[in-house]
Design a protein around this motif. Sequence first.
Motif, mmCIF file in Angstrom:
data_model
loop_
_atom_site.group_PDB
_atom_site.id
_atom_site.type_symbol
_atom_site.label_atom_id
_atom_site.label_comp_id
_atom_site.label_asym_id
_atom_site.label_seq_id
_atom_site.Cartn_x
_atom_site.Cartn_y
_atom_site.Cartn_z
ATOM 1 N N SER A 1 0.824 -1.200 0.000
ATOM 2 C CA SER A 1 0.000 0.000 0.000
ATOM 3 C C SER A 1 0.863 1.256 0.000
ATOM 4 C CB SER A 1 -0.904 0.006 1.242
ATOM 5 O OG SER A 1 -1.562 1.248 1.376
ATOM 6 N N ARG A 2 0.396 2.281 -0.674
ATOM 7 C CA ARG A 2 1.086 3.566 -0.625
ATOM 8 C C ARG A 2 1.050 4.152 0.790
ATOM 9 N NH1 ARG A 2 2.824 7.439 -4.228
ATOM 10 N NH2 ARG A 2 2.731 9.602 -3.508
ATOM 11 N N SER A 3 0.146 3.662 1.588
ATOM 12 C CA SER A 3 0.037 4.144 2.964
ATOM 13 C C SER A 3 1.225 3.749 3.822
ATOM 14 C CB SER A 3 -1.252 3.614 3.606
ATOM 15 O OG SER A 3 -2.399 4.131 2.959
ATOM 16 N N VAL A 4 2.104 2.872 3.332
ATOM 17 C CA VAL A 4 3.308 2.552 4.112
ATOM 18 C C VAL A 4 4.110 3.814 4.401
ATOM 19 C CG1 VAL A 4 3.454 0.204 3.202
ATOM 20 C CG2 VAL A 4 4.735 2.039 2.059
ATOM 21 N N LEU A 5 3.905 4.862 3.591
ATOM 22 C CA LEU A 5 4.611 6.119 3.802
ATOM 23 C C LEU A 5 4.225 6.788 5.120
ATOM 24 C CD1 LEU A 5 4.327 7.413 0.143
ATOM 25 C CD2 LEU A 5 6.476 6.938 1.338
ATOM 26 N N THR A 6 3.099 6.367 5.699
ATOM 27 C CA THR A 6 2.653 6.953 6.974
ATOM 28 C C THR A 6 2.564 5.926 8.085
ATOM 29 O OG1 THR A 6 0.302 6.627 6.435
ATOM 30 C CG2 THR A 6 1.320 8.717 5.760
ATOM 31 N N TRP A 7 2.810 4.662 7.784
ATOM 32 C CA TRP A 7 2.692 3.622 8.803
ATOM 33 C C TRP A 7 3.971 3.497 9.617
ATOM 34 C CZ3 TRP A 7 0.566 -0.833 5.236
ATOM 35 C CH2 TRP A 7 -0.789 -0.585 4.937
ATOM 36 N N ASN A 8 3.802 3.376 10.919
ATOM 37 C CA ASN A 8 4.929 2.936 11.739
ATOM 38 C C ASN A 8 4.746 1.455 12.042
ATOM 39 O OD1 ASN A 8 3.126 2.701 13.847
ATOM 40 N ND2 ASN A 8 3.740 4.606 14.825
ATOM 41 N N GLN A 9 5.578 0.900 12.914
ATOM 42 C CA GLN A 9 5.535 -0.540 13.113
ATOM 43 C C GLN A 9 4.250 -1.020 13.786
ATOM 44 O OE1 GLN A 9 9.930 -2.207 13.620
ATOM 45 N NE2 GLN A 9 9.600 -0.438 14.922
ATOM 46 N N ALA A 10 3.646 -0.187 14.606
ATOM 47 C CA ALA A 10 2.363 -0.549 15.209
ATOM 48 C C ALA A 10 1.279 -0.620 14.137
ATOM 49 C CB ALA A 10 1.989 0.447 16.295
ATOM 50 N N ASP A 11 1.303 0.322 13.198
ATOM 51 C CA ASP A 11 0.325 0.314 12.109
ATOM 52 C C ASP A 11 0.511 -0.907 11.215
ATOM 53 O OD1 ASP A 11 -0.673 2.864 12.909
ATOM 54 O OD2 ASP A 11 0.998 3.812 11.874
ATOM 55 N N VAL A 12 1.752 -1.255 10.934
ATOM 56 C CA VAL A 12 2.049 -2.445 10.138
ATOM 57 C C VAL A 12 1.457 -3.679 10.821
ATOM 58 C CG1 VAL A 12 3.925 -3.951 9.355
ATOM 59 C CG2 VAL A 12 4.096 -1.475 9.047
ATOM 60 N N HIS A 13 1.645 -3.764 12.118
ATOM 61 C CA HIS A 13 1.094 -4.873 12.897
ATOM 62 C C HIS A 13 -0.426 -4.934 12.764
ATOM 63 C CE1 HIS A 13 0.307 -7.508 16.352
ATOM 64 N NE2 HIS A 13 -0.534 -6.589 16.765
ATOM 65 N N GLU A 14 -1.092 -3.793 12.852
ATOM 66 C CA GLU A 14 -2.547 -3.763 12.760
ATOM 67 C C GLU A 14 -3.024 -4.233 11.387
ATOM 68 O OE1 GLU A 14 -4.679 -3.257 15.172
ATOM 69 O OE2 GLU A 14 -3.011 -2.979 16.565
ATOM 70 N N GLN A 15 -2.280 -3.889 10.339
ATOM 71 C CA GLN A 15 -2.633 -4.347 8.992
ATOM 72 C C GLN A 15 -2.578 -5.873 8.908
ATOM 73 O OE1 GLN A 15 -3.617 -2.418 6.212
ATOM 74 N NE2 GLN A 15 -3.820 -0.867 7.825
ATOM 75 N N PHE A 16 -1.536 -6.447 9.464
ATOM 76 C CA PHE A 16 -1.378 -7.902 9.421
ATOM 77 C C PHE A 16 -2.407 -8.588 10.317
ATOM 78 C CE2 PHE A 16 0.632 -11.880 10.872
ATOM 79 C CZ PHE A 16 0.911 -12.471 9.642
#
Length: 439
Positions: free
Chosen positions: A265-280
């Motif tokens: 996702s282009r949103s990786v530009l705003t994700w930190n590691q907590a956000d990455v975790h929530e996506q998974f």
Amino acid sequence: MRIRRIRINHHLYVRHHVRVRIRMKRSIRMRRPLAALAAAVALVLVTVGCGTGDPADPSRTGRAASLTVLDYYTDRTEHAHWGELLADCGRRAGVTIEHRSVPAPSLVPTVLRQAAARTMPDLLMLDNPDLQQIARSGVLAPLRPYGVRTDGFGPGILSAGTYRGEVYGLAPTVNTLALYYNKDMLAEAGVAVPRTWDELRKAALATTRPGRHGLAVDADPSFESTFQFLPFLWSNGGDERRLDTPQAAEALRLWSDLVRDGAMSRSVLTWNQADVHEQFLGGDAAMMVNGPWRMTELEKAKDLRWGVAPLPVPRAGAELVTPLGGEVWTVPRGDSEARMRKAAEVLACLNEPANQQTLATWHHTVPSRTDAADRYAKQVPAMAAFVESVRGARARTQRLGPGWPKAATAIHTAVQAAVSGQQTPEEAFRRAQRMATDS
């Protein structure tokens, strides 16, 4: 890096899921670069003259009944765990422990104030990338004169606590990054767990669906993004001392192409590691790059079948090099030789194999002693990928020392520029090289 914390100039942890975010930041603790802070510490030392006596000086004698301890383990459970272990080590050393935790962004400013007031703690925890800056200022004591043993630690782990050939800090446990994958999504797409970059591309594309991406990473403008990109940079032969190389550009192109092709996702530009975790965790990503601190929450997801593997390498046979996360414990210089010796005893106790094993079990981290880590991997198979990756992990300050924060900023700036499509990977890293070398 993480179960947890952030640098002062990045305000990432004030979003939703605060408790999860606090856990996330521990591995890499993103606070602002410390060059100015180190200079301030040095000025403090000149002005107030912190004690720097020879440990062998017989005139500096006396008894120590209690020790003060400072860290940034403010999470209630984590603070309690560390308090329990510190108290036990204190009893063994014959002292009581006064344990205080401050929020991560406050730790270094607190240390500066205490240095100025000559009220430094007896035992101080630091994020490992910060150690060299603080050691260079002169407020820490080398551990060797106090008989603290450093045998049995991996070279990368010792490097994280070393400044100019002297060990100033030891980490009881450490962490790094690996690839989490959704077993059902990979099986549905008919792809195996990727081991190389080509396999990662294919798996990410094959598992991408409407409303779901194949891979999630942290590419936001912070040191967390740098931490996540380093395995790709280093494993491809890239070097933070010279960023404008084909190897660095090739690693960055992998990320930018995955976004361009829709696998990330282009949103990786705003994700930190907590956000990455929530996506998974929410099923919006089939794979993610993250640390072992994520396991506590993943284990609660009863319907999620997940696994962990070492991060893919550029090509078969290439060496995986990941960044080392975690905190080191240090002994600040003080006026009481007796207190410094007792602090060193407690520090050595924290780093005993049995205590490393206990901490690793509590927090999903990796024991720093090689033999303890090997035993832990057998007891907790889900941690085996992290134990394997830690063996070749590198301290972020290993090559640049106190100059690391400047390069780290240049790297995450390049990631933003290339992944967003504003610049090619080559252009982004040429600019990054200029940033990293500008005085």
